[in-house]
Design a protein around this motif. Sequence first.
Motif, PDB file in Angstrom:
ATOM      1  N   TYR A  38       0.888  -1.222   0.028  1.00  0.00           N
ATOM      2  CA  TYR A  38       0.152   0.089  -0.052  1.00  0.00           C
ATOM      3  C   TYR A  38       0.737   1.232   0.107  1.00  0.00           C
ATOM      4  CZ  TYR A  38      -3.477  -3.510   1.485  1.00  0.00           C
ATOM      5  OH  TYR A  38      -4.556  -4.457   1.318  1.00  0.00           O
ATOM      6  N   PHE A  39       2.066   1.312   0.840  1.00  0.00           N
ATOM      7  CA  PHE A  39       2.739   2.418   0.845  1.00  0.00           C
ATOM      8  C   PHE A  39       3.502   2.550  -0.349  1.00  0.00           C
ATOM      9  CE2 PHE A  39       6.585   5.001   2.312  1.00  0.00           C
ATOM     10  CZ  PHE A  39       6.065   5.867   2.636  1.00  0.00           C
ATOM     11  N   GLY A  40       4.074   1.561  -0.926  1.00  0.00           N
ATOM     12  CA  GLY A  40       4.871   1.524  -2.078  1.00  0.00           C
ATOM     13  C   GLY A  40       4.006   2.206  -3.324  1.00  0.00           C
ATOM     14  N   LEU A  41       2.787   1.627  -3.285  1.00  0.00           N
ATOM     15  CA  LEU A  41       1.900   2.120  -4.444  1.00  0.00           C
ATOM     16  C   LEU A  41       1.586   3.476  -4.370  1.00  0.00           C
ATOM     17  CD1 LEU A  41      -0.299   1.496  -6.664  1.00  0.00           C
ATOM     18  CD2 LEU A  41      -1.899   1.011  -4.636  1.00  0.00           C
ATOM     19  N   PHE A  42       1.157   3.927  -3.119  1.00  0.00           N
ATOM     20  CA  PHE A  42       1.086   5.481  -3.247  1.00  0.00           C
ATOM     21  C   PHE A  42       2.124   6.274  -3.293  1.00  0.00           C
ATOM     22  CE2 PHE A  42       0.689   9.339  -0.768  1.00  0.00           C
ATOM     23  CZ  PHE A  42      -0.448   9.857  -1.151  1.00  0.00           C
ATOM     24  N   LEU A  43       3.465   5.818  -3.016  1.00  0.00           N
ATOM     25  CA  LEU A  43       4.562   6.651  -3.243  1.00  0.00           C
ATOM     26  C   LEU A  43       4.931   6.652  -4.718  1.00  0.00           C
ATOM     27  CD1 LEU A  43       6.913   7.972  -1.969  1.00  0.00           C
ATOM     28  CD2 LEU A  43       8.116   6.043  -1.675  1.00  0.00           C
ATOM     29  N   VAL A  44       4.529   5.497  -5.570  1.00  0.00           N
ATOM     30  CA  VAL A  44       4.999   5.537  -6.750  1.00  0.00           C
ATOM     31  C   VAL A  44       4.073   6.445  -7.841  1.00  0.00           C
ATOM     32  CG1 VAL A  44       5.362   4.014  -8.935  1.00  0.00           C
ATOM     33  CG2 VAL A  44       6.119   3.175  -6.869  1.00  0.00           C
ATOM     34  N   MET A  45       2.888   6.311  -7.225  1.00  0.00           N
ATOM     35  CA  MET A  45       1.867   6.998  -7.931  1.00  0.00           C
ATOM     36  C   MET A  45       2.013   8.571  -7.737  1.00  0.00           C
ATOM     37  SD  MET A  45      -1.778   4.761  -7.755  1.00  0.00           S
ATOM     38  CE  MET A  45      -2.555   5.822  -8.608  1.00  0.00           C
ATOM     39  N   LEU A  46       2.598   8.754  -6.673  1.00  0.00           N
ATOM     40  CA  LEU A  46       2.522  10.194  -6.478  1.00  0.00           C
ATOM     41  C   LEU A  46       3.824  10.702  -7.259  1.00  0.00           C
ATOM     42  CD1 LEU A  46       2.166  12.767  -4.756  1.00  0.00           C
ATOM     43  CD2 LEU A  46       3.406  11.707  -2.697  1.00  0.00           C
ATOM     44  N   TYR A  47       4.973  10.056  -7.073  1.00  0.00           N
ATOM     45  CA  TYR A  47       5.931  10.409  -7.938  1.00  0.00           C
ATOM     46  C   TYR A  47       5.622  10.596  -9.455  1.00  0.00           C
ATOM     47  CZ  TYR A  47      10.538  10.110 -10.869  1.00  0.00           C
ATOM     48  OH  TYR A  47      11.303  10.249 -11.699  1.00  0.00           O
ATOM     49  N   VAL A  48       4.766   9.503  -9.996  1.00  0.00           N
ATOM     50  CA  VAL A  48       4.275   9.759 -11.467  1.00  0.00           C
ATOM     51  C   VAL A  48       3.661  10.922 -11.764  1.00  0.00           C
ATOM     52  CG1 VAL A  48       3.118   8.436 -13.205  1.00  0.00           C
ATOM     53  CG2 VAL A  48       4.762   7.255 -11.855  1.00  0.00           C
ATOM     54  N   ALA A  49       2.748  11.282 -11.001  1.00  0.00           N
ATOM     55  CA  ALA A  49       1.898  12.501 -11.014  1.00  0.00           C
ATOM     56  C   ALA A  49       2.563  13.561 -10.955  1.00  0.00           C
ATOM     57  CB  ALA A  49       0.753  12.438  -9.794  1.00  0.00           C
ATOM     58  N   THR A  50       3.456  13.909  -9.935  1.00  0.00           N
ATOM     59  CA  THR A  50       4.083  15.208  -9.816  1.00  0.00           C
ATOM     60  C   THR A  50       5.627  15.141 -10.454  1.00  0.00           C
ATOM     61  OG1 THR A  50       5.208  14.526  -7.801  1.00  0.00           O
ATOM     62  CG2 THR A  50       3.036  15.436  -7.671  1.00  0.00           C
ATOM     63  N   GLU A  51       6.217  14.218 -10.832  1.00  0.00           N
ATOM     64  CA  GLU A  51       7.619  14.068 -11.460  1.00  0.00           C
ATOM     65  C   GLU A  51       8.455  14.702 -10.474  1.00  0.00           C
ATOM     66  OE1 GLU A  51       7.400  15.518 -15.300  1.00  0.00           O
ATOM     67  OE2 GLU A  51       5.812  14.179 -16.212  1.00  0.00           O
ATOM     68  N   ARG A  52       8.548  14.495  -9.321  1.00  0.00           N
ATOM     69  CA  ARG A  52       9.444  15.223  -8.199  1.00  0.00           C
ATOM     70  C   ARG A  52      10.027  14.075  -7.500  1.00  0.00           C
ATOM     71  NH1 ARG A  52      10.684  20.599  -8.893  1.00  0.00           N
ATOM     72  NH2 ARG A  52       9.091  21.742  -9.582  1.00  0.00           N
ATOM     73  N   PRO A  53      11.359  14.091  -7.640  1.00  0.00           N
ATOM     74  CA  PRO A  53      12.074  12.872  -7.121  1.00  0.00           C
ATOM     75  C   PRO A  53      11.972  13.075  -5.505  1.00  0.00           C
ATOM     76  CG  PRO A  53      13.228  14.022  -9.162  1.00  0.00           C
ATOM     77  CD  PRO A  53      12.282  14.866  -8.755  1.00  0.00           C
ATOM     78  N   GLY A  54      11.917  14.529  -5.212  1.00  0.00           N
ATOM     79  CA  GLY A  54      11.844  14.642  -3.752  1.00  0.00           C
ATOM     80  C   GLY A  54      10.972  13.861  -2.979  1.00  0.00           C
ATOM     81  N   TRP A  55      10.032  13.455  -3.680  1.00  0.00           N
ATOM     82  CA  TRP A  55       8.826  12.755  -2.971  1.00  0.00           C
ATOM     83  C   TRP A  55       9.349  11.295  -2.676  1.00  0.00           C
ATOM     84  CZ3 TRP A  55       5.149  14.348  -0.458  1.00  0.00           C
ATOM     85  CH2 TRP A  55       4.406  15.560  -0.740  1.00  0.00           C
ATOM     86  N   LEU A  56      10.330  10.901  -3.685  1.00  0.00           N
ATOM     87  CA  LEU A  56      10.715   9.471  -3.337  1.00  0.00           C
ATOM     88  C   LEU A  56      11.792   9.537  -2.104  1.00  0.00           C
ATOM     89  CD1 LEU A  56      11.663   8.500  -7.064  1.00  0.00           C
ATOM     90  CD2 LEU A  56       9.649   7.635  -5.542  1.00  0.00           C
ATOM     91  N   LEU A  57      12.360  10.733  -1.997  1.00  0.00           N
ATOM     92  CA  LEU A  57      13.545  10.861  -1.028  1.00  0.00           C
ATOM     93  C   LEU A  57      12.617  10.885   0.538  1.00  0.00           C
ATOM     94  CD1 LEU A  57      16.346  11.230  -0.022  1.00  0.00           C
ATOM     95  CD2 LEU A  57      15.916  13.772  -0.429  1.00  0.00           C
ATOM     96  N   VAL A  58      11.599  11.713   0.412  1.00  0.00           N
ATOM     97  CA  VAL A  58      10.735  11.570   1.787  1.00  0.00           C
ATOM     98  C   VAL A  58      10.001  10.296   2.131  1.00  0.00           C
ATOM     99  CG1 VAL A  58       8.679  12.669   2.583  1.00  0.00           C
ATOM    100  CG2 VAL A  58      10.101  14.136   1.465  1.00  0.00           C
ATOM    101  N   GLY A  59       9.686   9.698   0.953  1.00  0.00           N
ATOM    102  CA  GLY A  59       9.219   8.490   1.218  1.00  0.00           C
ATOM    103  C   GLY A  59      10.061   7.383   1.436  1.00  0.00           C
ATOM    104  N   GLY A  60      11.269   7.333   0.796  1.00  0.00           N
ATOM    105  CA  GLY A  60      12.127   6.152   1.384  1.00  0.00           C
ATOM    106  C   GLY A  60      12.719   6.611   2.949  1.00  0.00           C
ATOM    107  N   ALA A  61      12.747   8.021   3.353  1.00  0.00           N
ATOM    108  CA  ALA A  61      13.000   8.120   4.829  1.00  0.00           C
ATOM    109  C   ALA A  61      12.043   7.598   5.666  1.00  0.00           C
ATOM    110  CB  ALA A  61      13.393   9.653   4.946  1.00  0.00           C
ATOM    111  N   LEU A  62      10.559   7.891   5.284  1.00  0.00           N
ATOM    112  CA  LEU A  62       9.601   7.226   6.034  1.00  0.00           C
ATOM    113  C   LEU A  62       9.480   5.741   6.165  1.00  0.00           C
ATOM    114  CD1 LEU A  62       6.498   9.802   5.090  1.00  0.00           C
ATOM    115  CD2 LEU A  62       7.607   9.739   7.071  1.00  0.00           C
ATOM    116  N   PHE A  63       9.799   5.108   5.023  1.00  0.00           N
ATOM    117  CA  PHE A  63       9.911   3.691   4.929  1.00  0.00           C
ATOM    118  C   PHE A  63      10.961   3.281   5.573  1.00  0.00           C
ATOM    119  CE2 PHE A  63      11.886  -0.044   3.058  1.00  0.00           C
ATOM    120  CZ  PHE A  63      10.968  -0.653   3.046  1.00  0.00           C
ATOM    121  N   ALA A  64      12.094   3.627   5.760  1.00  0.00           N
ATOM    122  CA  ALA A  64      13.225   3.308   6.541  1.00  0.00           C
ATOM    123  C   ALA A  64      12.889   3.477   8.038  1.00  0.00           C
ATOM    124  CB  ALA A  64      14.609   4.019   6.273  1.00  0.00           C
ATOM    125  N   ALA A  65      12.066   4.677   8.316  1.00  0.00           N
ATOM    126  CA  ALA A  65      11.708   4.726   9.969  1.00  0.00           C
ATOM    127  C   ALA A  65      10.781   3.671  10.291  1.00  0.00           C
ATOM    128  CB  ALA A  65      11.250   6.141   9.907  1.00  0.00           C
TER     129      ALA A  65
END
Length: 462
Positions: free
Chosen positions: A243-270
Amino acid sequence: MSQTPHSLLGFAHRRRRGAELFLLVLALAVGIGAYAAVGVGVDGEVPTNIIGYGGWLAALVVAAHVVVRFYAPYADPVLLPVVAALNGLGLALIYRLDLARDKDFAQQQLIWMTVGVLLFVGTLIVLRDHRVLQRFTYTSGLGAIVLLLLPMLPLIGKEVYGARIWIQVGPFSFQPGEVAKILLVVAFAGYLVLHRDALALAGRRLLFIDLPRGRDLGPVLAMWVVSLAVLVGQKDLGSSLLYFGLFLVMLYVATERPGWLLVGGALFAAGAFVGYQVFAHVQNRVNIWLNPMDYYDQRPGSGQIVESMFGMAWGGLVGRGFGGGRPDRIPFAESDFIVATLGEELGLTGVMAVILLYGLIVERALRAALVCRDGFGKLVATGLGVVLALQVFVVIGGVTKLIPLTGLTTPFLSYGGSSLVANWVIIALLLRISDQARRPVPDLSAGDWSDEDDSTQVVKLS
């Protein structure tokens, strides 16, 4: 005599349908041939019910093809044959385990496939335009939340081997998370289409990456909390990751902002760190992944992963052949570890072929997203492709000890009605989006237009 563009399109359309028929024949040959090979390998003779089984399987595939031909004539011609081949191969693998354990899971799975094909047909007939789903953005989100909460209710919720992901009403049991993932894709797509401009705005810059603004972190934080809630309440690591990976990828595709991947990766690690420190079942999965032999005789232990490793090692490059291995030594090989059965009987070659088929499904989903004319359809096709890709990666990665085990099923291969039915609906939605995207633009000068497709309607001005 020169051909008009529309005549060339018609010729290409007929060639696509001819190719689809050829691929469907190959898919049926894979499914029915594998079923026959199992009988020969185990009992030394073709199964006595091969005619009834083969006829039933062929009838389902042909019926699905006919409906696609009439209700989605421009849909991708590759998706249905690939899915039919995977489903047929899965039935044969389950039948192989049935013969070893004196079970009847293959016939039950064929019944579930019938239900899945019926819903596939109903989806294509009822849903004539995928954009209608955008009206139900928040309804889909609410429905997904309700479905995710159902297994945690005291009366109908059912815990199976540590994971509380089932509901049971009388003799019937169902996994609502399989339907919830489809509703989540629709909800995420509708939300991101409306708010993508705000979410795409850049905030602070860090190491050449524009981070999102703090005020826009609400959606990803909410999805992170939901994923942790699934991990805590249902003890289901796989669904939480999905569920989290799905939302993160769709968010990145919609906005084309790599920053979301960085934030999502940090939240995933936490989240992973907190989950490991707080929840015993997460620690157990990680410890088994790191040192499987140390937990072989424990409960819960590493019996599944160790036996699957032995089986796939014995299978080698080309496998032992149907009936030549001992996949029945693996607990629940028909569901969580069907890939281990495949690896032992058909070897690394068979596993790679199946992975390529899954890759083809995901590639076709992304291709439909690329050619789709509306933003909502692009995100839905992307989300559905990501769902399948993440699920396959998580399952096969766990079975092959690339990542810790998560408990998800392998799409179209594993035994399980909830997963199979939901995945047939996913394919129907992809075919509907593909048909809409590939439908040629009408020749207005020739008066070639119809009211059936509102994407090509024109208003005749006086």
